[in-house]
Each structure stands twice: as C-alpha cells, then as structure tokens.
Design a protein around this motif. Structure first.
Motif, PDB file in Angstrom:
ATOM      1  N   TRP A  29       0.829  -1.208   0.000  1.00  0.00           N
ATOM      2  CA  TRP A  29       0.000   0.000   0.000  1.00  0.00           C
ATOM      3  C   TRP A  29       0.863   1.257   0.000  1.00  0.00           C
ATOM      4  O   TRP A  29       0.552   2.220  -0.682  1.00  0.00           O
ATOM      5  CB  TRP A  29      -0.933  -0.012   1.210  1.00  0.00           C
ATOM      6  CG  TRP A  29      -2.053  -1.004   1.072  1.00  0.00           C
ATOM      7  CD1 TRP A  29      -2.259  -1.877   0.043  1.00  0.00           C
ATOM      8  CD2 TRP A  29      -3.124  -1.210   1.997  1.00  0.00           C
ATOM      9  NE1 TRP A  29      -3.388  -2.626   0.274  1.00  0.00           N
ATOM     10  CE2 TRP A  29      -3.935  -2.242   1.459  1.00  0.00           C
ATOM     11  CE3 TRP A  29      -3.465  -0.657   3.210  1.00  0.00           C
ATOM     12  CZ2 TRP A  29      -5.076  -2.707   2.102  1.00  0.00           C
ATOM     13  CZ3 TRP A  29      -4.598  -1.113   3.872  1.00  0.00           C
ATOM     14  CH2 TRP A  29      -5.401  -2.131   3.318  1.00  0.00           C
ATOM     15  N   LYS A  30       1.950   1.240   0.779  1.00  0.00           N
ATOM     16  CA  LYS A  30       2.843   2.403   0.791  1.00  0.00           C
ATOM     17  C   LYS A  30       3.502   2.584  -0.577  1.00  0.00           C
ATOM     18  O   LYS A  30       3.599   3.706  -1.087  1.00  0.00           O
ATOM     19  CB  LYS A  30       3.921   2.248   1.864  1.00  0.00           C
ATOM     20  CG  LYS A  30       4.895   3.438   1.928  1.00  0.00           C
ATOM     21  CD  LYS A  30       5.931   3.252   3.010  1.00  0.00           C
ATOM     22  CE  LYS A  30       6.819   4.496   3.118  1.00  0.00           C
ATOM     23  NZ  LYS A  30       7.650   4.703   1.904  1.00  0.00           N
ATOM     24  N   LEU A  34      -0.883   4.604  -1.248  1.00  0.00           N
ATOM     25  CA  LEU A  34      -2.257   4.519  -0.752  1.00  0.00           C
ATOM     26  C   LEU A  34      -2.400   4.865   0.733  1.00  0.00           C
ATOM     27  O   LEU A  34      -3.514   4.838   1.254  1.00  0.00           O
ATOM     28  CB  LEU A  34      -2.803   3.103  -0.987  1.00  0.00           C
ATOM     29  CG  LEU A  34      -2.835   2.636  -2.453  1.00  0.00           C
ATOM     30  CD1 LEU A  34      -3.309   1.195  -2.540  1.00  0.00           C
ATOM     31  CD2 LEU A  34      -3.739   3.548  -3.283  1.00  0.00           C
ATOM     32  N   LEU A  35      -1.292   5.184   1.403  1.00  0.00           N
ATOM     33  CA  LEU A  35      -1.363   5.448   2.834  1.00  0.00           C
ATOM     34  C   LEU A  35      -1.457   6.929   3.177  1.00  0.00           C
ATOM     35  O   LEU A  35      -1.550   7.286   4.348  1.00  0.00           O
ATOM     36  CB  LEU A  35      -0.153   4.833   3.549  1.00  0.00           C
ATOM     37  CG  LEU A  35      -0.081   3.303   3.548  1.00  0.00           C
ATOM     38  CD1 LEU A  35       1.163   2.836   4.312  1.00  0.00           C
ATOM     39  CD2 LEU A  35      -1.334   2.686   4.165  1.00  0.00           C
ATOM     40  N   ASN A  36      -1.419   7.788   2.158  1.00  0.00           N
ATOM     41  CA  ASN A  36      -1.574   9.213   2.447  1.00  0.00           C
ATOM     42  C   ASN A  36      -2.956   9.462   3.042  1.00  0.00           C
ATOM     43  O   ASN A  36      -3.948   8.871   2.597  1.00  0.00           O
ATOM     44  CB  ASN A  36      -1.398  10.037   1.174  1.00  0.00           C
ATOM     45  CG  ASN A  36       0.007   9.906   0.601  1.00  0.00           C
ATOM     46  OD1 ASN A  36       0.973   9.765   1.342  1.00  0.00           O
ATOM     47  ND2 ASN A  36       0.117   9.933  -0.719  1.00  0.00           N
ATOM     48  N   PRO A  37      -3.058  10.321   4.061  1.00  0.00           N
ATOM     49  CA  PRO A  37      -4.350  10.543   4.728  1.00  0.00           C
ATOM     50  C   PRO A  37      -5.425  11.065   3.787  1.00  0.00           C
ATOM     51  O   PRO A  37      -5.141  11.668   2.750  1.00  0.00           O
ATOM     52  CB  PRO A  37      -4.006  11.585   5.807  1.00  0.00           C
ATOM     53  CG  PRO A  37      -2.536  11.448   6.024  1.00  0.00           C
ATOM     54  CD  PRO A  37      -1.966  11.081   4.682  1.00  0.00           C
ATOM     55  N   HIS A  38      -6.676  10.781   4.165  1.00  0.00           N
ATOM     56  CA  HIS A  38      -7.871  11.314   3.497  1.00  0.00           C
ATOM     57  C   HIS A  38      -8.035  10.757   2.080  1.00  0.00           C
ATOM     58  O   HIS A  38      -8.400  11.480   1.149  1.00  0.00           O
ATOM     59  CB  HIS A  38      -7.842  12.842   3.477  1.00  0.00           C
ATOM     60  CG  HIS A  38      -7.506  13.444   4.810  1.00  0.00           C
ATOM     61  ND1 HIS A  38      -8.260  13.203   5.944  1.00  0.00           N
ATOM     62  CD2 HIS A  38      -6.473  14.254   5.184  1.00  0.00           C
ATOM     63  CE1 HIS A  38      -7.710  13.854   6.973  1.00  0.00           C
ATOM     64  NE2 HIS A  38      -6.628  14.492   6.533  1.00  0.00           N
ATOM     65  N   GLN A  39      -7.759   9.457   1.929  1.00  0.00           N
ATOM     66  CA  GLN A  39      -8.024   8.769   0.673  1.00  0.00           C
ATOM     67  C   GLN A  39      -9.093   7.702   0.890  1.00  0.00           C
ATOM     68  O   GLN A  39      -9.233   7.154   1.985  1.00  0.00           O
ATOM     69  CB  GLN A  39      -6.765   8.088   0.128  1.00  0.00           C
ATOM     70  CG  GLN A  39      -5.651   9.031  -0.277  1.00  0.00           C
ATOM     71  CD  GLN A  39      -4.559   8.285  -1.030  1.00  0.00           C
ATOM     72  OE1 GLN A  39      -4.671   8.030  -2.227  1.00  0.00           O
ATOM     73  NE2 GLN A  39      -3.489   7.931  -0.326  1.00  0.00           N
ATOM     74  N   LEU A  40      -9.801   7.400  -0.166  1.00  0.00           N
ATOM     75  CA  LEU A  40     -10.783   6.320  -0.146  1.00  0.00           C
ATOM     76  C   LEU A  40     -10.489   5.430  -1.345  1.00  0.00           C
ATOM     77  O   LEU A  40     -10.456   5.909  -2.479  1.00  0.00           O
ATOM     78  CB  LEU A  40     -12.213   6.872  -0.228  1.00  0.00           C
ATOM     79  CG  LEU A  40     -13.342   5.847  -0.195  1.00  0.00           C
ATOM     80  CD1 LEU A  40     -13.376   5.125   1.141  1.00  0.00           C
ATOM     81  CD2 LEU A  40     -14.688   6.522  -0.462  1.00  0.00           C
TER      82      LEU A  40
END
Length: 207
Positions: A29-30, A34-40
């Motif tokens: 994921w990193k 995909l680990l940056n905040p405020h994602q869906l």
C-alpha cells in the motif's frame, strides 16, 4: 463483552497456512501511495480473472478504516468497519517504514501483513504457518534443489538429471551450485526412501 475478535475460533490452534487466507500488505500500500491521509480506495482479490472478494479502505492520519462484508459457514452476511492503526519506524538509509498494529483483541503486534477471516489479524492470532513450515523434509530439499535448477536454467524436477553450465557463468559458481544441488537431491531421495521403507514395514506388520 470482549474486544474485537474475542471468543473467535482463531485461538483453537488449527495450523492452517498463510496462503489459505486473503492478505493485505502495508508495504504494498505504501509503495502504491495509498497510505496518504484522506483517501478512499478499494482492494480486491481475484481468481481466474474474476473478483472473489473486496474491501474498502479510508485513510486517516496513522490509521486506515477497513469496511467490508463477510460470512462464515453459510451464516448471514455481517458488516464490519473498524480501524487498523499504523506505526512507522525509521529506515537505515532514510525514510520510514509502515507497520500495521494488529487490531485483534489483546494483540497489537507490529506486522507488515494482516490475514482476513472474520477480521483482519496477524498470523500469530490465527496461528497460521508459512507453507514452507508444512513441508516434509524431502519436499523442502527438492524445492531447494529446484531453485538451484531454475538459476542454472535446467528443466525442473530433481529426477531429470543435470543440465549444462549456463553461458557466461563462472565455473567456480557452477561447481558450487551443482554441489549444493546434488546434496539437496540426495537428502530428498534418502527421505523418500526412508519413508517408503517405513511404509512397507507397517504393511508387513498387517500381513
């Protein structure tokens, strides 16, 4: 009531393998950002090109929220939504490495991979073995011999005999690998022969 996962079957000691469960890997994921905040985003598992399971994730600072449905043994579908907290450690060459903190009751281990049952938890909570831990000694030796055969470009299968030295490989490397290969083959065949001998002895006892 206990915490998440309390009273579940995964303390009964069944030694299933990690490959028997769907997994999520925080390192992947990193890598994919995909680990940056405020994602869906969604994550899915496929078999023969067809989606067989999926989950939804929402990222927040230092945690991800997992949302999905599941059912066990033909029971009704159940909705799940819960946080999995993240921990970060510094790498020797700079940057940070992410970890999941296992959300199972009374665990909190720092792990890279979680495995999905009723909830996503670490392999210790599910008491999962790696596939290699379930190998017999002859299977393990044959697998190691086949890894060397792959490096040498030989046909897979320890009964297929030796091949030629790959072009460009130093003779010292070739001789080292073939020595290791032959040792693994001998171990594998000896284990098989020993097991067959034991099997014939057990048959003799019934005659």
């Amino acid at each position: 009531m206990g915490g998440m996962g309390s009273g579940r079957h995964w303390y009964l000691g069944a030694k299933e393998a990690t490959t028997d469960y769907r997994a999520i890997d925080v390192r992947l994921w990193k890598k994919e950002g995909l680990l940056n905040p405020h994602q869906l985003f969604g994550w899915q598992w496929s078999r023969n090109g067809k989606c067989v399971a999926s989950i939804q994730m929402r990222t927040e600072p230092d945690r991800v929220i997992l949302t999905y449905r599941h059912r066990s043994y033909g029971q009704d579908w159940k909705d799940e939504s819960y946080p999995v907290f993240l921990d970060w450690t510094s790498c020797h060459l700079g940057g940070q490495r992410p970890w999941f903190l296992c959300p199972a009751w009374n665990c909190g281990r720092r792990v890279a991979i979680l495995y999905g049952g009723g909830i996503f938890a670490c392999r210790h909570c599910y008491q999962l073995a790696y596939p290699s831990q379930r190998e017999s000694p002859d299977d393990r030796a044959a697998r190691r011999a086949n890894k060397i055969r792959e490096k040498l470009g030989w046909e897979p299968g320890i009964l297929n005999g030796r091949g030629w030295k790959p072009k460009g490989m130093h003779w010292s490397t070739f001789e080292r690998l073939t020595t290791q290969h032959d040792a693994f083959v001998q171990v594998s065949l000896a284990e098989v022969a020993g097991r067959l001998n034991l099997f014939s002895k057990s048959l003799d006892s019934w005659i």
